[in-house]
Write a protein that holds these residues in place. Structure first.
Motif, mmCIF file in Angstrom:
data_model
loop_
_atom_site.group_PDB
_atom_site.id
_atom_site.type_symbol
_atom_site.label_atom_id
_atom_site.label_comp_id
_atom_site.label_asym_id
_atom_site.label_seq_id
_atom_site.Cartn_x
_atom_site.Cartn_y
_atom_site.Cartn_z
ATOM 1 N N GLY A 64 0.910 -1.223 -0.187
ATOM 2 C CA GLY A 64 0.147 0.036 -0.137
ATOM 3 C C GLY A 64 0.750 1.508 -0.027
ATOM 4 O O GLY A 64 0.356 2.337 0.147
ATOM 5 N N GLN A 65 2.181 1.052 -0.276
ATOM 6 C CA GLN A 65 3.137 2.264 -0.274
ATOM 7 C C GLN A 65 3.158 2.733 -1.546
ATOM 8 O O GLN A 65 2.961 2.311 -2.384
ATOM 9 N N LEU A 66 3.621 4.141 -1.703
ATOM 10 C CA LEU A 66 3.931 4.758 -2.741
ATOM 11 C C LEU A 66 5.222 4.204 -3.318
ATOM 12 O O LEU A 66 6.301 4.062 -2.514
ATOM 13 N N GLN A 67 5.411 3.485 -4.460
ATOM 14 C CA GLN A 67 6.189 2.755 -5.015
ATOM 15 C C GLN A 67 7.345 3.485 -5.131
ATOM 16 O O GLN A 67 7.357 4.585 -5.800
ATOM 17 N N GLU A 68 8.701 3.155 -4.801
ATOM 18 C CA GLU A 68 9.993 3.851 -5.234
ATOM 19 C C GLU A 68 10.446 3.299 -6.166
ATOM 20 O O GLU A 68 11.519 4.004 -6.571
ATOM 21 N N TRP A 69 10.569 2.332 -7.026
ATOM 22 C CA TRP A 69 11.198 2.016 -8.209
ATOM 23 C C TRP A 69 10.302 1.679 -9.195
ATOM 24 O O TRP A 69 9.036 1.442 -8.985
ATOM 25 N N VAL A 70 10.637 1.407 -10.492
ATOM 26 C CA VAL A 70 9.765 0.924 -11.691
ATOM 27 C C VAL A 70 9.198 -0.209 -11.218
ATOM 28 O O VAL A 70 7.882 -0.372 -11.705
ATOM 29 N N TYR A 71 9.662 -1.063 -10.606
ATOM 30 C CA TYR A 71 8.973 -2.404 -10.320
ATOM 31 C C TYR A 71 8.995 -2.214 -8.634
ATOM 32 O O TYR A 71 9.684 -1.610 -7.765
ATOM 33 N N ASP A 72 8.081 -3.131 -7.920
ATOM 34 C CA ASP A 72 7.786 -2.826 -6.390
ATOM 35 C C ASP A 72 8.997 -3.904 -6.061
ATOM 36 O O ASP A 72 8.703 -5.138 -5.620
#
Length: 803
Positions: free
Chosen positions: A589-597
């Motif tokens: 549920g976090q704002l994703q940091e990279w292009v993939y999770d």
């Protein structure tokens, strides 16, 4: 005598304070803004800092032998150099091949080949030390010792009694005269017996006496700590310093390298310093002439004249914003005692207000018109190494230093960042071309006075990140938003355009997803795990990169429309924005940091780069994108509150944007007494920490965001007021769109706000309860499209009262 000079200093400031309040609807009854102690500093970082923006000193306040370390912001090791790796374009091609094959380890290892030469930036250097000894004075014999820094006047005061005589010392750094001034007095005649001299940590330093001046000159060391791997740069910096001693009464004579004064009524010491640095690629300056000119001009003035010139310059700037967060629990307590009481759980609103103003004070001391940007690891230095080489760090630190500049009414400080960015862009053009074969300009995570814009320090997790210049453009454009001025916009537009051109050339199409992405890309200083569980850091299209570039391109499009230029480029930027990866929400549920999770290597990492969209940008907000705002909340919860320093300060601002006052205040309260994210033996627990002091500016910005926000086209009043500040007021805030804002509150509710437009423009106000708007004492018509939101057209020359 002490009372005479202190009264003179304060009287020079008080008229301005009164003029700020006359006729105002809101008045912030601010306590005296000072740090005060009952003992001298025992460590360097317990001293009290003063500075002209360029020339700074730390005042320890010793009784007998005082040693004041002084520095010039431009004194560094090395000289102009080209750090770019000639094999960059070839390495870039291989990195992209690895990344698009999803071979993250290969991309990570290949990215090392982009590194600069030398690997590390050069080091900021100390210039010298002003020594003076009060004959016969020892701390053990002195009584009623006091030292203080008045942020209201930017004057350090030290006083004590010895043998029935009261001695006083005043120190300030004058921006108009670019010198540091020390005044020694006593309340009896003929009691000043002092010797003064100059020393330096630089082995090359030479000292001589000419008439009533001590002159010290030198160069810098070449290789402190053997950090500059692969290549040692020869030192090209030269420096000169002068000390002039002016006694009143008594006698003065030379004794080897010292000047000795006996039986004087008072003594004034004037200190100047300069280097041969001219620009990132130019060391042709005449440091001796510069230093002489500073001294020659300053020494034409009496002490009272020097003090008045300093106060006339400084006081209006500092007093432009005033704050009252509540009463002082015990005015008799020293700052050290207050710190301990806060650690024990006390709430001290007056200390919190002082901390707010300390961030503004330090900015005025370390970054003024015509100087370089605030050095985020301190312009104050007393060793040959410096923390993190004394560099400017561009992946959050420098930016955070400038967060409160616009909102807390120090717009002049922006000029230092603009001058810095203009030089950075010149050097960055070379890096963009030679390393990436791109147009425009770029900068990576750390730089020095020679404006090394290549990937420094070797490790790709922080080095391989060419977005430093892009982030700085957000801050420079903010200055325009706070005070729309087409002339300023025309000045910064080439910088913005150059940064955008680099992004347009640097971005490539991912053959799998079809998105336009940066490659290589990192999320500053955080690692992730690949499918085999290996620790890596390089991918493509990281969230931080996407957010920064979207912000830049949108601002460039807006600026090009205002300036009516570059329509084709503007159209191209609009297209690219649509082709970039969108915000994504990860499996937690976090704002994703990279292009993939990816799986984070350090879930609680101190960097929050992928939350740029929520603060300082407003691409993610509670009302425009509630689902993404919730993802930001989840990210903050997963990161935790263990990291303080600049990281904790950023979290305060993020919680404020999310209108979570208690979460913000819990971090703030802890950080008031310990902002150090990298504990170091020289840090102190008896003074507000100086470690990584951009956290202080971040806290100043955070307190502002709790009280007033201006983004998304509106001004929000008391959006996240903590329960610990039930009643208070603040004057002199600034809001985007060209508005001044004063506001007061009582029992946790808005009492009154005053909106002062600097141009004719629509004004949208958000509050926590229904409000009405008055002009000239009469209610005006407003439109209300949402609950507790009013809109009206504001005209210059009028103040609008919101109640």
């Amino acid at each position: 005598m002490k009372e005479l000079f202190v009264a003179f200093a304060l009287s020079a400031c008080i008229p301005f304070f009164h003029s700020c309040s006359e006729g105002k609807e809101v008045t912030a009854n601010q306590v005296l803004m000072n740090w005060r102690y009952d003992a001298p500093a025992t460590k360097y970082w317990e001293g009290l800092p003063v500075g002209t923006g360029r020339f700074g000193a730390m005042i320890p306040g010793s009784v007998g032998h005082e040693v004041i370390a002084f520095n010039d912001e431009t004194l560094w090791t090395g000289g102009p150099y080209n750090p770019n790796n000639p094999g960059g374009p070839e390495a870039l091609e291989k990195i992209r091949a690895y990344a698009f094959a999803r071979d993250w380890l290969g991309a990570y290892e290949e990215s090392r080949k982009l590194g600069s030469d030398p690997v590390a930036v050069q080091r900021y250097q100390p210039m010298g030390r002003l020594n003076f000894r009060m004959e016969g004075h020892e701390l053990q014999q002195a009584s009623q010792y006091r030292r203080s820094l008045s942020m209201d006047s930017a004057v350090v005061n030290v006083n004590y009694f010895l043998d029935g005589v009261k001695y006083n010392r005043e120190v300030f750094a004058s921006y108009p005269d670019q010198v540091i001034v020390v005044r020694l007095t006593a309340d009896h005649k003929k009691k000043i017996n002092v010797s003064g001299w100059l020393t330096s940590l630089q082995p090359s330093a030479t000292v001589r006496i000419e008439n009533d001046e001590i002159i010290m000159e030198g160069t810098v060391i070449s290789d402190p700590g053997n950090e500059y791997r692969y290549r040692i740069l020869p030192p090209e910096m030269r420096w000169s310093s002068r000390l002039k001693i002016v006694p009143e009464g008594g006698s003065m004579a030379a004794d080897h390298d010292k000047l000795v004064i006996k039986e004087a009524d008072a003594v004034t010491l004037i200190l100047s310093g300069a280097t041969n640095w001219m620009a990132w690629n130019n060391v042709s300056g005449d440091e001796k002439k510069r230093c002489y000119d500073y001294m020659s001009a300053a020494s034409r003035h009496t002490y009272k004249e020097l003090l008045k010139r300093h106060l006339d310059d400084y006081c209006p700037l500092f007093a432009a914003c005033r704050i009252n967060l509540g009463k002082e629990p015990d005015p008799r307590m020293t700052t050290t005692e207050v710190l301990q009481s806060i650690r024990n759980g006390a709430v001290d609103p007056a200390y919190e207000a002082r901390y707010f103003q300390y961030g503004r004070y330090l900015l005025l001391a370390a970054a003024r018109e015509g100087t370089l940007a605030f050095n985020n690891h301190n312009m104050w230095l007393n060793d040959l190494e410096g923390r993190w080489q004394g560099r400017w760090t561009l992946n959050i630190n420098l930016q955070e230093c400038y967060w409160p500049v616009e909102s807390t009414n120090l717009p002049q400080i922006n000029e230092s960042l603009l001058l810095f960015a203009e030089q950075l862009a010149q050097a960055g053009e070379r890096t963009a071309k030679e390393l990436y074969n791109c147009r425009g300009w770029c900068a990576h995570h750390g730089t020095d006075v020679w404006f090394n814009t290549a990937p420094t320090d070797g490790e790709p997790v922080y080095a391989t990140w060419p977005m430093g210049g892009v982030w700085l453009m957000q801050q420079l454009y903010d200055h325009y938003l706070y005070g729309p001025n087409p002339d300023y916009l025309r000045r910064i537009y080439p910088l913005m355009k150059g940064a955008a051109l680099f992004c347009l050339d640097f971005m490539v199409t991912d053959p799998v997803t079809g998105y336009m992405v940066t490659c290589p890309a990192s999320s500053p200083e955080n690692h992730f795990k690949d499918e085999q569980g290996r620790i890596v850091a390089i991918s493509f299209g990281s969230s931080c990169d996407n957010q920064l570039i979207r912000n830049l391109l949108r601002n460039c499009i807006e600026a090009s429309e205002i300036l009516q230029t570059d329509p084709e480029m503007s159209s191209r930027m609009s297209t690219v924005i649509q082709q970039m990866p969108p915000h994504r929400i990860g499996r937690f549920g976090q704002l994703q940091e990279w292009v993939y999770d990816f799986t984070e290597w350090d879930v609680m990492h101190r960097h929050l780069s992928h939350l740029f969209a929520a603060y300082p940008d407003d691409d993610v907000t509670l009302r425009s994108s509630p689902e993404l705002a919730e993802a930001v909340k989840v990210t903050l919860k997963r990161r935790g509150d263990i990291n303080r320093g600049w990281s904790g300060a950023w979290k305060i601002n993020l919680h404020a944007r999310l209108e979570e006052p208690e979460a913000a205040y819990n971090i703030l309260h802890t950080m008031l007494t310990d902002i150090s994210i990298h504990p170091s033996p020289e840090d102190s627990d008896v003074t507000p920490s100086f470690e990584g002091n951009q956290a202080i500016q971040g806290i100043t910005a955070g307190i502002t965001e709790l009280l007033m926000q201006s983004h998304s086209g509106e001004i929000s009043l008391l959006p996240a007021l903590p329960a610990q500040w039930p009643t208070g007021a603040i004057e002199g805030l600034r809001a985007r769109g060209g508005f001044g804002v004063d506001l007061s509150w009582k029992d946790g509710q808005l009492n009154k706000a005053v909106i002062r437009p600097t141009q004719d423009a629509p004004c949208r106000i958000r509050a926590k309860k229904p409000v009405r708007v008055y002009r000239g004492g009469k209610a005006i018509e407003t439109s209300c499209k949402e609950d507790n939101v009013v809109e009206f057209y504001a005209k210059t020359g009028w103040n609008y009262v919101v109640e």
